[in-house]
Design a protein around this motif. Structure first.
Motif, PDB file in Angstrom:
ATOM      1  N   ARG A  32      27.867  36.201 -10.178  1.00  0.00           N
ATOM      2  CA  ARG A  32      28.795  36.283  -9.317  1.00  0.00           C
ATOM      3  C   ARG A  32      28.572  35.206  -8.190  1.00  0.00           C
ATOM      4  O   ARG A  32      29.551  34.501  -7.765  1.00  0.00           O
ATOM      5  CB  ARG A  32      29.101  37.809  -8.521  1.00  0.00           C
ATOM      6  N   LEU A  33      27.377  35.235  -7.500  1.00  0.00           N
ATOM      7  CA  LEU A  33      26.941  34.004  -6.568  1.00  0.00           C
ATOM      8  C   LEU A  33      27.185  32.782  -7.286  1.00  0.00           C
ATOM      9  O   LEU A  33      27.668  32.004  -6.775  1.00  0.00           O
ATOM     10  CB  LEU A  33      25.609  34.250  -6.057  1.00  0.00           C
ATOM     11  N   ALA A  34      26.812  32.925  -8.435  1.00  0.00           N
ATOM     12  CA  ALA A  34      26.839  31.380  -9.248  1.00  0.00           C
ATOM     13  C   ALA A  34      28.054  30.866  -9.382  1.00  0.00           C
ATOM     14  O   ALA A  34      28.538  29.646  -9.104  1.00  0.00           O
ATOM     15  CB  ALA A  34      25.988  31.661 -10.578  1.00  0.00           C
ATOM     16  N   TYR A  35      29.205  31.802  -9.836  1.00  0.00           N
ATOM     17  CA  TYR A  35      30.605  31.593  -9.824  1.00  0.00           C
ATOM     18  C   TYR A  35      31.280  31.123  -8.953  1.00  0.00           C
ATOM     19  O   TYR A  35      32.033  30.045  -8.549  1.00  0.00           O
ATOM     20  CB  TYR A  35      31.239  32.902 -10.618  1.00  0.00           C
ATOM     21  N   TYR A  36      31.003  31.834  -7.514  1.00  0.00           N
ATOM     22  CA  TYR A  36      31.535  31.713  -6.381  1.00  0.00           C
ATOM     23  C   TYR A  36      31.193  30.170  -5.817  1.00  0.00           C
ATOM     24  O   TYR A  36      31.809  29.378  -5.614  1.00  0.00           O
ATOM     25  CB  TYR A  36      31.024  32.441  -5.282  1.00  0.00           C
ATOM     26  N   ALA A  37      29.791  29.741  -6.137  1.00  0.00           N
ATOM     27  CA  ALA A  37      29.445  28.643  -5.715  1.00  0.00           C
ATOM     28  C   ALA A  37      29.900  27.293  -6.676  1.00  0.00           C
ATOM     29  O   ALA A  37      29.770  26.081  -6.133  1.00  0.00           O
ATOM     30  CB  ALA A  37      27.902  28.542  -5.709  1.00  0.00           C
ATOM     31  N   THR A  57      15.175  37.955  -0.581  1.00  0.00           N
ATOM     32  CA  THR A  57      16.579  37.957  -0.968  1.00  0.00           C
ATOM     33  C   THR A  57      17.143  36.278  -0.457  1.00  0.00           C
ATOM     34  O   THR A  57      17.707  35.837  -1.291  1.00  0.00           O
ATOM     35  CB  THR A  57      17.536  38.707   0.262  1.00  0.00           C
ATOM     36  N   THR A  58      16.659  35.765   0.606  1.00  0.00           N
ATOM     37  CA  THR A  58      17.259  34.444   1.052  1.00  0.00           C
ATOM     38  C   THR A  58      16.598  33.500  -0.060  1.00  0.00           C
ATOM     39  O   THR A  58      17.397  32.528  -0.404  1.00  0.00           O
ATOM     40  CB  THR A  58      16.844  34.104   2.292  1.00  0.00           C
ATOM     41  N   LYS A  59      15.437  33.657  -0.507  1.00  0.00           N
ATOM     42  CA  LYS A  59      14.976  32.884  -1.747  1.00  0.00           C
ATOM     43  C   LYS A  59      15.591  33.018  -2.846  1.00  0.00           C
ATOM     44  O   LYS A  59      15.933  31.871  -3.699  1.00  0.00           O
ATOM     45  CB  LYS A  59      13.652  33.282  -1.919  1.00  0.00           C
ATOM     46  N   LEU A  60      16.138  34.208  -3.378  1.00  0.00           N
ATOM     47  CA  LEU A  60      17.095  34.325  -4.526  1.00  0.00           C
ATOM     48  C   LEU A  60      18.525  33.647  -4.427  1.00  0.00           C
ATOM     49  O   LEU A  60      18.955  32.877  -4.886  1.00  0.00           O
ATOM     50  CB  LEU A  60      17.394  35.725  -4.851  1.00  0.00           C
ATOM     51  N   PRO A 125      13.474  30.156   3.400  1.00  0.00           N
ATOM     52  CA  PRO A 125      13.851  29.687   2.133  1.00  0.00           C
ATOM     53  C   PRO A 125      15.128  28.880   1.962  1.00  0.00           C
ATOM     54  O   PRO A 125      15.093  27.799   1.176  1.00  0.00           O
ATOM     55  CB  PRO A 125      13.759  30.908   1.153  1.00  0.00           C
ATOM     56  N   LEU A 126      15.955  29.252   2.752  1.00  0.00           N
ATOM     57  CA  LEU A 126      17.174  28.395   2.769  1.00  0.00           C
ATOM     58  C   LEU A 126      17.244  27.178   3.413  1.00  0.00           C
ATOM     59  O   LEU A 126      17.598  26.079   2.948  1.00  0.00           O
ATOM     60  CB  LEU A 126      18.469  29.208   3.371  1.00  0.00           C
ATOM     61  N   ALA A 127      16.279  27.250   4.491  1.00  0.00           N
ATOM     62  CA  ALA A 127      16.171  25.774   5.284  1.00  0.00           C
ATOM     63  C   ALA A 127      15.432  24.727   4.514  1.00  0.00           C
ATOM     64  O   ALA A 127      15.736  23.576   4.208  1.00  0.00           O
ATOM     65  CB  ALA A 127      15.472  26.137   6.550  1.00  0.00           C
ATOM     66  N   GLN A 128      14.363  25.629   3.748  1.00  0.00           N
ATOM     67  CA  GLN A 128      13.661  24.669   2.897  1.00  0.00           C
ATOM     68  C   GLN A 128      14.344  24.258   1.747  1.00  0.00           C
ATOM     69  O   GLN A 128      13.735  22.879   1.242  1.00  0.00           O
ATOM     70  CB  GLN A 128      12.258  25.447   2.411  1.00  0.00           C
TER      71      GLN A 128
END
Length: 290
Positions: A32-37, A57-60, A125-128
């Motif tokens: 679902r996240l991949a589709y949204y993106a 979670t943020t890494k995923l 993880p998101l920032a990196q």
């Protein structure tokens, strides 16, 4: 003209999942996240308001989205002075109390600082990955215009460095009469990005839809115009679908804002069924048209 990116304030709402917006093949959180993106370049994460995220979670999230995708993160409730469930706080930092909800003053300064540190560290993880946009600080309705609250916003910006906070003010006193100019001048002086909101008017909690750039980033959040704005049911409160004409009336405003700010992030927060997703798609179409 600067850039304008459009997304929604959720991709996991249960009414969205039930709406049929996701294809049947998107049957896991990852899919679902991949589709949204693939549909939108940005999303605002609301769940982090109710409980701080963990680094796994943020890494995923970073791994499951394409290069260039952006997550804006809503700040944990305790960090904006909202009442916060004790159970939402990290176990080793929970205050010894019989209260169900606590405020920053109920914690020791050391525990409060540690919550800040852990919250921001979880976004690494998101920032990196280059996928962290801004951190939304949505202050409570009782957070009115006064010197101590201005100082608190400056302190928030200092704590967040090098991350980017954006500020949503939900008390009308910031915008009454000459206060509006004072508020915007203060934000500009400290290069604090202002969050414009479109929301129902005429309520005690209403603030006007002021479109103003106070930094090189501006955020616009569309809350809808539900006639049940005061409902305790979040889906009644935000269950409003904008018409094409309503969204079209924002096209020039957003374009003008992008010229002044450089970068504009737009979020549809009318999260009921697939209203936000369909409205976001329509707005993108309008912005792309001549």
């Amino acid at each position: 003209m600067g850039s304008i990116v459009v997304g929604t304030a959720s991709w996991t709402d249960r009414t969205l999942l039930a709406s049929g917006w996701y294809p049947v093949s998107a049957d896991t959180p990852e899919k679902r996240l991949a589709y949204y993106a693939r549909q939108f370049p940005i999303v605002e994460v609301d769940a982090t308001y109710y409980g701080p995220p963990n680094e796994q979670t943020t890494k995923l999230w970073a791994q499951r989205t394409p290069p260039g995708f952006t997550f804006n993160i809503k700040a944990f409730s305790l960090l904006t002075g909202h009442p916060t469930k004790v159970s939402a706080i990290y176990k080793d930092l929970r205050p010894e109390t019989e209260k169900k909800n606590v405020y920053p003053g109920d914690l020791s300064p050391g525990a409060y600082d540690e919550i800040w540190s852990r919250f921001l560290a979880a976004l690494d993880p998101l920032a990196q990955a280059g996928k962290l946009g801004a951190v939304l600080f949505q202050f409570p309705p009782w957070f009115g215009i006064r010197r101590s609250n201005k100082e608190q916003m400056v302190e928030v910006a200092e704590r967040c460095k090098p991350l980017r906070p954006v500020f949503e003010l939900r008390n009308a006193s910031w915008f009454e009469g000459a206060n509006q100019t004072e508020t915007l001048d203060f934000l500009r002086a400290h290069e604090l990005p202002f969050v414009c909101v479109d929301m129902p008017q005429g309520h005690k909690s209403s603030v006007p839809p002021i479109v103003a750039a106070t930094a090189d980033l501006s955020v616009v959040r569309f809350h809808g115009h539900s006639d049940k704005w005061t409902s305790k049911d979040i889906h009644e409160k935000f269950g409003y679908e904008y018409s094409r004409a309503e969204l079209s009336s924002w096209k020039t405003k957003l374009q003008d804002l992008s010229e002044k700010a450089g970068q504009v992030q737009v979020f549809m927060n009318n999260c009921y069924s697939d209203y936000a997703q369909r409205n976001a798609s329509t707005l993108i179409e309008l912005l792309d048209s001549d």
